[in-house]
Design a protein around this motif. Structure first.
Motif, PDB file in Angstrom:
ATOM      1  N   ARG A  50       0.838  -1.199   0.000  1.00  0.00           N
ATOM      2  CA  ARG A  50       0.000   0.000   0.000  1.00  0.00           C
ATOM      3  C   ARG A  50       0.875   1.252   0.000  1.00  0.00           C
ATOM      4  N   ARG A  70      -1.675  10.979  -3.891  1.00  0.00           N
ATOM      5  CA  ARG A  70      -2.906  10.527  -3.247  1.00  0.00           C
ATOM      6  C   ARG A  70      -3.848  11.680  -2.962  1.00  0.00           C
ATOM      7  N   ARG A  83      -5.018   1.795  -3.417  1.00  0.00           N
ATOM      8  CA  ARG A  83      -6.190   0.920  -3.288  1.00  0.00           C
ATOM      9  C   ARG A  83      -7.372   1.461  -4.072  1.00  0.00           C
ATOM     10  N   LYS A 143      -9.718  -5.258  -2.217  1.00  0.00           N
ATOM     11  CA  LYS A 143      -9.263  -4.237  -1.263  1.00  0.00           C
ATOM     12  C   LYS A 143      -8.455  -4.864  -0.123  1.00  0.00           C
ATOM     13  N   LEU A 144      -8.865  -6.082   0.292  1.00  0.00           N
ATOM     14  CA  LEU A 144      -8.183  -6.750   1.405  1.00  0.00           C
ATOM     15  C   LEU A 144      -6.730  -7.070   1.072  1.00  0.00           C
ATOM     16  N   CYS A 185      -2.149  10.632  10.832  1.00  0.00           N
ATOM     17  CA  CYS A 185      -2.801  11.485  11.830  1.00  0.00           C
ATOM     18  C   CYS A 185      -3.805  12.375  11.095  1.00  0.00           C
ATOM     19  N   LEU A 186      -4.490  13.198  11.845  1.00  0.00           N
ATOM     20  CA  LEU A 186      -5.355  14.170  11.189  1.00  0.00           C
ATOM     21  C   LEU A 186      -4.474  15.213  10.502  1.00  0.00           C
ATOM     22  N   HIS A 215      -7.198   7.360  16.812  1.00  0.00           N
ATOM     23  CA  HIS A 215      -7.153   7.269  15.347  1.00  0.00           C
ATOM     24  C   HIS A 215      -5.747   7.403  14.769  1.00  0.00           C
ATOM     25  N   THR A 260      -1.908   6.333  13.954  1.00  0.00           N
ATOM     26  CA  THR A 260      -1.200   5.061  13.862  1.00  0.00           C
ATOM     27  C   THR A 260       0.255   5.282  13.491  1.00  0.00           C
ATOM     28  N   GLU A 295       3.600   3.100  11.909  1.00  0.00           N
ATOM     29  CA  GLU A 295       3.977   1.869  11.221  1.00  0.00           C
ATOM     30  C   GLU A 295       5.451   1.984  10.857  1.00  0.00           C
ATOM     31  N   TRP A 302     -14.183  -0.592  15.117  1.00  0.00           N
ATOM     32  CA  TRP A 302     -13.928   0.469  14.145  1.00  0.00           C
ATOM     33  C   TRP A 302     -13.154  -0.112  12.976  1.00  0.00           C
ATOM     34  N   LYS A 331     -10.541   8.154  11.415  1.00  0.00           N
ATOM     35  CA  LYS A 331     -10.490   9.501  10.858  1.00  0.00           C
ATOM     36  C   LYS A 331      -9.223   9.712  10.042  1.00  0.00           C
ATOM     37  N   THR A 332      -8.262   8.808  10.180  1.00  0.00           N
ATOM     38  CA  THR A 332      -6.988   8.991   9.478  1.00  0.00           C
ATOM     39  C   THR A 332      -6.850   7.956   8.372  1.00  0.00           C
ATOM     40  N   ALA A 333      -5.889   8.198   7.506  1.00  0.00           N
ATOM     41  CA  ALA A 333      -5.684   7.334   6.349  1.00  0.00           C
ATOM     42  C   ALA A 333      -4.911   6.077   6.743  1.00  0.00           C
ATOM     43  N   ASP A 334      -4.996   5.052   5.901  1.00  0.00           N
ATOM     44  CA  ASP A 334      -4.055   3.937   5.946  1.00  0.00           C
ATOM     45  C   ASP A 334      -3.932   3.257   7.305  1.00  0.00           C
ATOM     46  N   ALA A 335      -5.022   2.909   7.955  1.00  0.00           N
ATOM     47  CA  ALA A 335      -4.898   2.147   9.195  1.00  0.00           C
ATOM     48  C   ALA A 335      -4.129   0.861   8.882  1.00  0.00           C
ATOM     49  N   PRO A 336      -3.082   0.544   9.680  1.00  0.00           N
ATOM     50  CA  PRO A 336      -2.314  -0.671   9.386  1.00  0.00           C
ATOM     51  C   PRO A 336      -3.198  -1.913   9.511  1.00  0.00           C
ATOM     52  N   GLY A 337      -2.809  -2.951   8.821  1.00  0.00           N
ATOM     53  CA  GLY A 337      -3.592  -4.187   8.856  1.00  0.00           C
ATOM     54  C   GLY A 337      -4.512  -4.267   7.650  1.00  0.00           C
ATOM     55  N   TYR A 338      -5.344  -5.292   7.650  1.00  0.00           N
ATOM     56  CA  TYR A 338      -6.215  -5.498   6.487  1.00  0.00           C
ATOM     57  C   TYR A 338      -7.226  -4.368   6.333  1.00  0.00           C
ATOM     58  N   ASP A 339      -7.524  -4.051   5.087  1.00  0.00           N
ATOM     59  CA  ASP A 339      -8.483  -2.994   4.767  1.00  0.00           C
ATOM     60  C   ASP A 339      -9.905  -3.561   4.904  1.00  0.00           C
ATOM     61  N   LEU A 340     -10.288  -3.794   6.144  1.00  0.00           N
ATOM     62  CA  LEU A 340     -11.615  -4.384   6.390  1.00  0.00           C
ATOM     63  C   LEU A 340     -12.714  -3.414   5.971  1.00  0.00           C
ATOM     64  N   LEU A 341     -12.414  -2.114   6.077  1.00  0.00           N
ATOM     65  CA  LEU A 341     -13.383  -1.106   5.641  1.00  0.00           C
ATOM     66  C   LEU A 341     -13.679  -1.277   4.153  1.00  0.00           C
ATOM     67  N   GLY A 342     -12.615  -1.499   3.375  1.00  0.00           N
ATOM     68  CA  GLY A 342     -12.758  -1.637   1.925  1.00  0.00           C
ATOM     69  C   GLY A 342     -13.691  -2.771   1.550  1.00  0.00           C
TER      70      GLY A 342
END
Lengths: 448, 485
Positions: free
Chosen positions: A149, A155, A162, A195-196, A341-342, A397, A399, A401, B176, B180-191
């Motif tokens: 990703r 973007r 994605r 998407k997954l 972040c926001l 919210h 993260t 990585e 969840w 509110k933020t982009a690219d949460a790590p892990g699988y794109d379960l939202l997608g």
């Protein structure tokens, strides 16, 4: 399969694989050494040409209990944590080529091992492009950039990679080949499972082919950039541009150190934050966007406002993409962290990065709320700096990585688990799609 | 159904917000599709916690449940097949937060699509996805069906404009996906959640992206004496590197119906009309409009006119958005098909649609998102005439076969639901469907959350199997084994 449990791979399996799938895997240690992941030499490497060849080998290996790491150009393999054992590597290098392309449909289907650069060259002939600008653009493969990703500043206008994915052909550990999604620009027919696979780092299965949405190349592009003394002002300026009706293609924010590494730029004045805005459109349109951006720059008190012509512009954005992803620096030296972040929090994250107990560089996509922090791993306490960054970035919210790290750090670091992450669902998804735990077990946050 | 479920539901939402009176239940038998089924009960929770408690009660009583927004869905996604409990989102209709600096809003699932844009318009922002039903349809339903709309050509569909969802899982847990933020790590379960037609859980909060409003918009109307020339124009515009904000087509029959209904000023003798909207800064919108005008003329347009002011522009769009309603005046009933093709295949597939109409002796009007290749053939029929509906379904299935043959999809934005589940095998093979079933089981192992949707039953595509409210016909026999209360 628990991590670290090295399963024995019966080597005569190579003959059986060759017989069944028609491709002979490499098993000689000197040949396999070239595919080492974090110094782990795989026992076997196979390079399928098609989805069905891949599926046959995968199914046999899964049956033997082997773990498989999928490798494109290998540019993201220094992402922590390091794998503890690598039985087999699926090398995607021979799975390549543009399979279907109809410019007027704005869709293209490619094999996963196709280098991004090759695809862009094919699309450019028809004045189109895949609107992504990830790091490692010269080597990265389509399958790899989707699995990781890996997004660049484009973007802002086009969405992340994605958002370009329409359909996929995937090989699963039960040996099946499944198609998910569609080859048209919209489809709500069954689950959008493609998407997954984006951002799954190859832990669900092998993306053999992918259908992508492409975009017309803007008739003209130019870049406006400026230096701004305070990061808060730079971020406020980026936000005012993103909230305006100007719709630029991309915005990037670089600290003085990173800014000085962009080759085509002449350093001017005192060290300061650099804000770069990429504009695209028709000849008159692009000029109007650039004028609007310049006005907002002035309002923000920007210094040294400069417009880059088309040649300098292209090389500047390529440098910015590489600087963000860390490919401009050797990964033996840098720990690359990505913070989401926001957008309104970007300035404070940048400030926190500057206060770390180790030298750090910052490149951000301020309007997307993404900050890349590069921590010098030669410093005494890179790990402490990383934990400090994790601590200062914790919040709802947000993260963190780790994208790349030198080997020793790679072995030590764990991917932080975002608070409130739906780990139970993620584990169930992994178990449903890869019940044998074949694909790179334990490589994602939470030990998935 | 185990005794006591209704009492438990009343305990969660209060007696004012739960009903099992036959008269009330009748209102929840249907959505915008032809299928009907009577729910066992309807509940209207007011919070995430209440939704979770309702779901847990249903799960413990082994009772199926289905979330419902405005009921405008066109594939039966919200139809309570097998006597499911309907969980209406009507009371969860608050805009919780508007954050213009981060260009996002947090809303409850029952918020009407258009209300989001209305609430942020004064900030120069909008929520882009705009299905034709946007004045009534809700964001929860948009997520379930990954709704498109008139402007997806340039802006994409719902999944491109949603950052995160709080959901109640099919087990009744709260999670969840994204945030509110982009690219949460892990699988794109939202997608994968978006577009899952309510089968993977219930969205209870939604973080939507807000997009600035463009400065200039130009709306053109191109008139053709030949359908194929209009189709060609669509491909030529895109091939020329112009991505209009919207690119819609209407054929003669739909233009005539619309004119009779709302008098939008469309020429009723034309074979086809294109609505082409370009936008941007004033300079670029003007350039694009000039280029489009030129391309239309070169492809054989008889006339190209541009809306001179907002009133004229709105009249054109009112005409387009009234198309489905207008069909209601031409015919007793009509059936909206929804298929997608690569836009370069428009001429041949439109010709096939015309042949199918002749073959079945049915009137078919075409009004659709041409830029996306998303066809919406409207098939007129008389529901009181014996066999007319069956014939219509068979004709629609033939159209879908052509879409798949052309490399397309059996649904662009209306979803599969009940209506098209038996057509899934046109597009997907066993391995593809098995992957979907495995994914569904990961989220929804007891299959109580909106059961029996999307996946094929034993019927074949085009075989009419309309559910009638009086006699629920669940694909899954287990679901109808219990009488309602």
């Amino acid at each position: 399969m628990p991590r670290g449990e090295l399963r024995t791979l019966n080597l005569p399996i190579a003959d059986e694989l060759a017989g069944r799938s028609g491709i002979r895997p490499r098993v000689r240690p000197d040949e396999c050494a070239k595919y080492a992941i974090a110094d782990e030499v795989p026992k076997l490497v196979f390079s399928p040409r098609t989805a069905s060849e891949a599926a046959k080998t995968i199914s046999l290996l899964a049956h033997e209990g082997a773990s498989i790491v999928i490798r494109g150009a290998g540019t993201k393999q220094s992402r922590p944590p390091a794998p503890v054992g690598v039985d087999a590597v699926l090398d995607t290098a021979r799975c390549m080529g543009v399979m279907e392309y109809e410019p007027a449909d704005l869709t293209v289907t490619v094999a996963a091992g196709t280098p991004l650069a090759d695809l862009q060259a094919a699309l450019r002939l028809r004045r189109q492009f895949l609107p992504v600008d990830p790091p490692f653009a010269a080597e990265a493969t389509i399958g790899g950039l989707l699995s990781a990703r890996s997004a660049g500043a484009l973007r802002q206008h086009y969405g992340s990679p994605r958002d370009q994915v329409l359909g996929m052909r995937v090989c699963l550990s039960d040996g099946s080949v499944a198609f998910t999604g569609a080859k048209v620009v919209k489809s709500v027919a069954g689950y959008d499972i493609a998407k997954l696979f984006v951002g799954a780092y190859g832990t669900l299965g092998f993306i053999a082919e992918v259908t992508l949405k492409v975009a017309p190349l803007p008739a003209e592009q130019l870049t406006v950039l400026a230096t701004i003394a305070r990061v808060e002002d730079a971020c406020a300026c980026a936000s005012s541009i993103a909230s305006s009706a100007l719709f630029p293609m991309a915005t990037a924010l670089l600290d003085a150190g990173s800014g000085s590494l962009v080759r085509t730029l002449v350093p001017s004045g005192a060290p300061a934050w650099m804000l770069a805005v990429r504009c695209g459109g028709s000849p008159a349109g692009v000029r109007a966007i650039a004028d609007g951006v310049t006005r907002l720059f002035r309002t923000a008190g920007a210094q040294a406002i400069e417009m880059l012509d088309v040649d300098r512009h292209a090389s500047a954005w390529s440098d910015i993409a590489e600087l963000a992803g860390g490919s401009a620096h050797p990964s033996q030296r840098w720990l690359v962290c990505k913070i989401a972040c926001l957008p309104t929090e970007v300035a404070s994250i940048c400030t926190a990065a500057g206060a770390l107990p180790a030298a750090a560089h910052v490149v951000a996509h301020p309007t997307a709320g993404v900050v890349f922090v590069h921590i010098d791993a030669r410093d005494e306490h890179p790990r402490r700096a990383a934990l400090e960054l994790e601590r200062s970035c914790s919040g709802p919210h947000r993260t963190v990585e780790y994208l790349a790290a030198p080997l020793e750090l790679c072995r030590e670091l764990r991917q932080p688990l975002p608070s409130g992450a739906p780990l139970l669902l993620a584990r169930r998804v992994k178990a449903a799609l890869d019940p044998s735990g074949t694909f790179d077990p334990g490589r994602l946050a939470g030990g998935i | 159904m185990k005794a006591g479920l209704f009492e438990r539901l009343v305990g969660v939402v209060g007696s004012d917000h739960a009903t099992m009176r036959a008269g009330d239940l009748a209102n929840y038998q249907y959505d915008g599709s032809a299928d009907r089924a009577t729910p066992r009960a309807v509940v209207m929770p007011a919070s995430t916690a209440e939704v979770a408690a309702v779901v847990r009660a249903c799960v413990e009583c082994d009772c199926p449940f289905v979330a419902r927004g405005a009921g405008t869905g066109l594939s039966g996604g919200a139809v309570p097949e097998g006597g499911a409990v309907v969980i209406s989102m009507a009371r969860m209709c608050n805009i919780l937060e508007i954050d213009p600096d981060n260009r996002l809003a947090v809303v409850e699932p029952g918020v009407v699509n258009a209300h989001i844009t209305n609430a942020v318009k004064h900030l120069g922002l909008q929520f882009v996805p705009d299905p034709s039903s946007q004045a009534v349809c809700t964001i929860g339903g948009n997520i379930a069906e990954n709704s498109g709309g008139l402007h997806c050509l340039a802006y994409g569909v719902t999944s491109h404009h949603v950052l995160g969802c709080e959901i109640v899982t099919p087990q009744g847990d709260i999670a969840w996906l994204g945030g509110k933020t982009a690219d949460a790590p892990g699988y794109d379960l939202l997608g994968v959640f978006i577009g899952s037609e309510g089968t993977l859980g219930i969205a209870t909060k939604v973080v939507v992206k807000l997009t600035p409003v463009r400065q200039a918009t130009r709306t053109l109307l191109a008139v053709y004496d030949d359908l194929a020339a209009a189709s060609l124009t669509v491909s030529e515009i895109v091939a020329a590197g112009i991505i209009p904000a919207a690119l819609e087509m209407m054929d003669r029959l739909s233009v005539q119906a619309i004119e009779e209904f709302v008098h939008a000023g469309f020429p009723t003798d034309a074979a086809a009309v294109l609505i082409i909207e370009v936008e941007g800064l004033p300079e670029s919108a003007l350039e694009a409009a000039v280029a489009v005008r030129d391309l239309c003329a070169r492809c054989g347009a008889r006339e190209v006119r541009e809306a001179r002011d907002t009133a004229e522009r709105e009249r054109i769009w009112l005409g387009r958005k009234s198309a489905f309603g207008a069909m209601g005046r031409l015919s007793k009933s009509y059936y909206v098909a929804d298929g997608v093709i690569p836009r370069t295949k428009l001429p041949e597939v439109l010709a096939a649609v015309e042949r199918i109409g002749a073959e079945y002796d049915l009137r078919i009007a075409n009004v659709f998102h041409a830029g996306d290749g998303n066809l919406h053939p409207l098939i007129a029929f008389d529901d009181r005439k014996e066999g007319d509906y069956d014939k219509t379904v068979a004709a629609a299935a033939d159209i879908l076969r052509h879409c798949v043959k052309a490399g397309g999809s059996i649904s662009g934005e209306h979803g599969i639901g009940i209506e098209k589940r038996d057509c899934m095998t046109l597009q997907y093979g066993d391995a593809d469907l098995r992957l979907m079933a495995n994914l569904k089981a990961a989220f929804n192992p007891a299959a109580l959350c909106n059961p029996a949707k999307i996946f094929p039953t034993k019927r074949t595509c085009g075989e009419s199997g309309r559910l009638q409210a009086a006699v629920p016909q669940a694909a899954d026999a287990r679901l109808v084994s219990e009488p309602a209360f």
